[in-house]
Scaffold this active site. Structure first.
Site, PDB file in Angstrom:
ATOM      1  N   TYR A 157      -6.408   9.474   5.241  1.00  0.00           N
ATOM      2  CA  TYR A 157      -5.961   8.205   5.819  1.00  0.00           C
ATOM      3  C   TYR A 157      -7.124   7.229   6.017  1.00  0.00           C
ATOM      4  O   TYR A 157      -6.987   6.027   5.842  1.00  0.00           O
ATOM      5  CB  TYR A 157      -5.203   8.452   7.130  1.00  0.00           C
ATOM      6  CG  TYR A 157      -3.886   7.719   7.156  1.00  0.00           C
ATOM      7  CD1 TYR A 157      -2.817   8.170   6.390  1.00  0.00           C
ATOM      8  CD2 TYR A 157      -3.720   6.567   7.900  1.00  0.00           C
ATOM      9  CE1 TYR A 157      -1.619   7.488   6.381  1.00  0.00           C
ATOM     10  CE2 TYR A 157      -2.528   5.880   7.899  1.00  0.00           C
ATOM     11  CZ  TYR A 157      -1.483   6.343   7.140  1.00  0.00           C
ATOM     12  OH  TYR A 157      -0.308   5.663   7.139  1.00  0.00           O
ATOM     13  N   LYS A 164      -5.292   1.065  11.863  1.00  0.00           N
ATOM     14  CA  LYS A 164      -4.156   1.305  12.774  1.00  0.00           C
ATOM     15  C   LYS A 164      -4.642   1.403  14.222  1.00  0.00           C
ATOM     16  O   LYS A 164      -3.917   1.022  15.153  1.00  0.00           O
ATOM     17  CB  LYS A 164      -3.401   2.575  12.388  1.00  0.00           C
ATOM     18  CG  LYS A 164      -2.640   2.490  11.068  1.00  0.00           C
ATOM     19  CD  LYS A 164      -1.558   1.432  11.074  1.00  0.00           C
ATOM     20  CE  LYS A 164      -0.638   1.552   9.860  1.00  0.00           C
ATOM     21  NZ  LYS A 164       0.274   0.397   9.727  1.00  0.00           N
TER      22      LYS A 164
HETATM   23  P1  NAD Z   1       6.315  -0.308   1.950  1.00  0.00           P
HETATM   24  O1  NAD Z   1       5.453  -0.202   0.735  1.00  0.00           O
HETATM   25  O2  NAD Z   1       7.774  -0.313   1.745  1.00  0.00           O
HETATM   26  O3  NAD Z   1       5.911  -1.565   2.825  1.00  0.00           O
HETATM   27  C1  NAD Z   1       4.580  -2.055   2.916  1.00  0.00           C
HETATM   28  C2  NAD Z   1       4.682  -3.559   2.849  1.00  0.00           C
HETATM   29  O4  NAD Z   1       3.412  -4.180   3.103  1.00  0.00           O
HETATM   30  C3  NAD Z   1       5.135  -4.051   1.460  1.00  0.00           C
HETATM   31  O5  NAD Z   1       6.337  -4.805   1.597  1.00  0.00           O
HETATM   32  C4  NAD Z   1       3.995  -4.947   1.018  1.00  0.00           C
HETATM   33  O6  NAD Z   1       4.411  -6.052   0.238  1.00  0.00           O
HETATM   34  C5  NAD Z   1       3.444  -5.391   2.380  1.00  0.00           C
HETATM   35  N1  NAD Z   1       2.113  -5.984   2.270  1.00  0.00           N
HETATM   36  C6  NAD Z   1       0.955  -5.402   1.861  1.00  0.00           C
HETATM   37  N2  NAD Z   1      -0.023  -6.336   1.823  1.00  0.00           N
HETATM   38  C7  NAD Z   1       0.527  -7.521   2.221  1.00  0.00           C
HETATM   39  C8  NAD Z   1       0.039  -8.843   2.365  1.00  0.00           C
HETATM   40  N3  NAD Z   1      -1.244  -9.163   2.090  1.00  0.00           N
HETATM   41  N4  NAD Z   1       0.903  -9.812   2.806  1.00  0.00           N
HETATM   42  C9  NAD Z   1       2.187  -9.522   3.093  1.00  0.00           C
HETATM   43  N5  NAD Z   1       2.719  -8.275   2.954  1.00  0.00           N
HETATM   44  C10 NAD Z   1       1.889  -7.299   2.520  1.00  0.00           C
HETATM   45  O7  NAD Z   1       5.865   0.931   2.887  1.00  0.00           O
HETATM   46  P2  NAD Z   1       6.249   1.345   4.376  1.00  0.00           P
HETATM   47  O8  NAD Z   1       5.863   2.769   4.467  1.00  0.00           O
HETATM   48  O9  NAD Z   1       7.627   0.905   4.688  1.00  0.00           O
HETATM   49  O10 NAD Z   1       5.199   0.528   5.249  1.00  0.00           O
HETATM   50  C11 NAD Z   1       5.580  -0.294   6.353  1.00  0.00           C
HETATM   51  C12 NAD Z   1       4.668  -0.033   7.542  1.00  0.00           C
HETATM   52  O11 NAD Z   1       4.952   1.273   8.048  1.00  0.00           O
HETATM   53  C13 NAD Z   1       3.168  -0.054   7.241  1.00  0.00           C
HETATM   54  O12 NAD Z   1       2.501  -0.663   8.308  1.00  0.00           O
HETATM   55  C14 NAD Z   1       2.833   1.428   7.190  1.00  0.00           C
HETATM   56  O13 NAD Z   1       1.451   1.675   7.458  1.00  0.00           O
HETATM   57  C15 NAD Z   1       3.721   1.923   8.298  1.00  0.00           C
HETATM   58  N6  NAD Z   1       3.950   3.371   8.362  1.00  0.00           N
HETATM   59  C16 NAD Z   1       4.479   4.018   7.296  1.00  0.00           C
HETATM   60  C17 NAD Z   1       4.688   5.380   7.372  1.00  0.00           C
HETATM   61  C18 NAD Z   1       5.250   6.128   6.195  1.00  0.00           C
HETATM   62  O14 NAD Z   1       5.093   7.347   6.125  1.00  0.00           O
HETATM   63  N7  NAD Z   1       5.920   5.484   5.276  1.00  0.00           N
HETATM   64  C19 NAD Z   1       4.369   6.084   8.545  1.00  0.00           C
HETATM   65  C20 NAD Z   1       3.832   5.399   9.625  1.00  0.00           C
HETATM   66  C21 NAD Z   1       3.626   4.021   9.522  1.00  0.00           C
END
Ligand code: NAD
Length: 268
Positions: A157, A164
């Site tokens: 990570y 984060k």
């Molecule tokens: P995802 O790929 O569906 O979403 C990530 C989003 O970030 C995308 O829509 C992308 O376009 C956007 N993004 C990246 N750079 C950007 C920028 N410069 N401007 C605008 N948008 C931008 O993946 P996800 O897993 O749904 O991620 C959403 C959130 O959840 C993130 O913060 C991720 O760290 C967090 N998260 C995910 C998990 C997991 O296991 N999937 C667990 C904990 C936290």
């Protein structure tokens, strides 16, 4: 049974790439309860998917916004003020760190990669909150997405864990600043869910199966469970007393100090 009616409420949901995105899971219960949603997306290539996903949502609007660009953020909030007038909820569900930062050891993190990950994954919440508060004169609520790697070392990570940590600290400071205005800010710390961003992390498959095996519930969480927690934090009738908090939806994984597979069973 408690009936939730969000008719007339306005939400901004940032970070939908596709139907697997956690942003989409957070938008679903808001839309189902009658809220009108503005979606922001990173770039033009994502728009067709969003158009399809939202075609059945009355009043949904779509706005391009790369959060590293202040001009695009200003344009987004200008559109929201014009189209919606006010804002009740913000879902900030986006993050980015260059792939090299997941693959190489943390000690090798380069300055530009650090800046970009911090900018997209942590500063963007501050930039959004500062603009959103002007549209939340009657109070409001924001949620962002974080992960346990902010507090503990999770292999691979790396830089995203550090970003984060900054995000979670930002949630507390924002909640303090905006509290007098009746605006709440919270983070949801989600266990691993198979999304596009997650799958791009080196070693995610192993992380996913270990998290499921070693959690209190002995399973992984679902995107719908993230959406449910989001709704309860966003809506004042449910989460009105909660702000500045990081709330876990990870099947209890974060609270375990030592995992013994047999413990809790008859053989334990
Ligand atoms: P995802 O790929 O569906 O979403 C990530 C989003 O970030 C995308 O829509 C992308 O376009 C956007 N993004 C990246 N750079 C950007 C920028 N410069 N401007 C605008 N948008 C931008 O993946 P996800 O897993 O749904 O991620 C959403 C959130 O959840 C993130 O913060 C991720 O760290 C967090 N998260 C995910 C998990 C997991 O296991 N999937 C667990 C904990 C936290």
């Amino acid at each position: 049974m408690y009936q939730l009616d969000l008719t007339g409420k306005r939400a901004l949901v940032m970070g939908v790439t596709n139907q697997r995105s956690l942003a989409w899971a957070l938008a679903q219960p808001l839309a189902a309860a009658g809220a009108t949603i503005a979606y922001s997306y990173q770039g033009d290539r994502l728009r067709p998917t969003l158009e399809k996903l939202t075609e059945d949502q009355p009043g949904a609007t779509l706005h391009a916004c790369d959060v590293t660009d202040d001009a695009q953020l200003d344009a987004l909030f200008g559109d929201l003020e014009r189209d919606h007038g006010h804002l009740d909820f913000v879902v900030h569900a986006l993050a980015y760190a260059p792939p090299a930062t997941f693959a190489a050891p943390f000690v090798e993190t380069g300055r530009d990669d650090w800046k970009l990950a911090m900018d997209v994954s942590a500063y963007s919440l501050v930039a959004v909150a500062n603009r959103a508060r002007r549209l939340m004169q009657g109070g409001g609520s924001m949620v962002t997405l974080t992960y346990l790697a902010a507090e503990r070392v999770v292999p691979h990570y790396n830089m995203m864990g550090v970003a984060k940590a900054a995000l979670e600290a930002s949630v507390r400071y924002l909640a303090y600043d905006l509290g007098p205005q009746g605006v709440r800010v919270n983070a949801i710390s989600a266990g691993p869910v198979r999304t596009i961003a997650a799958r791009s992390i080196a070693g995610f498959g192993d992380m996913y199966s270990e998290a499921g095996r070693q959690s209190m519930l002995r399973r992984n969480i679902t995107a719908e469970e993230v959406g449910g927690l989001g709704l309860s934090l966003l809506v004042p009738e449910l989460g009105g007393g909660v702000t500045g908090e990081t709330v876990y939806v990870d099947a209890g994984f974060h609270a375990i100090g030592m995992f013994l597979p047999q413990a809790g069973s008859d053989e334990g």
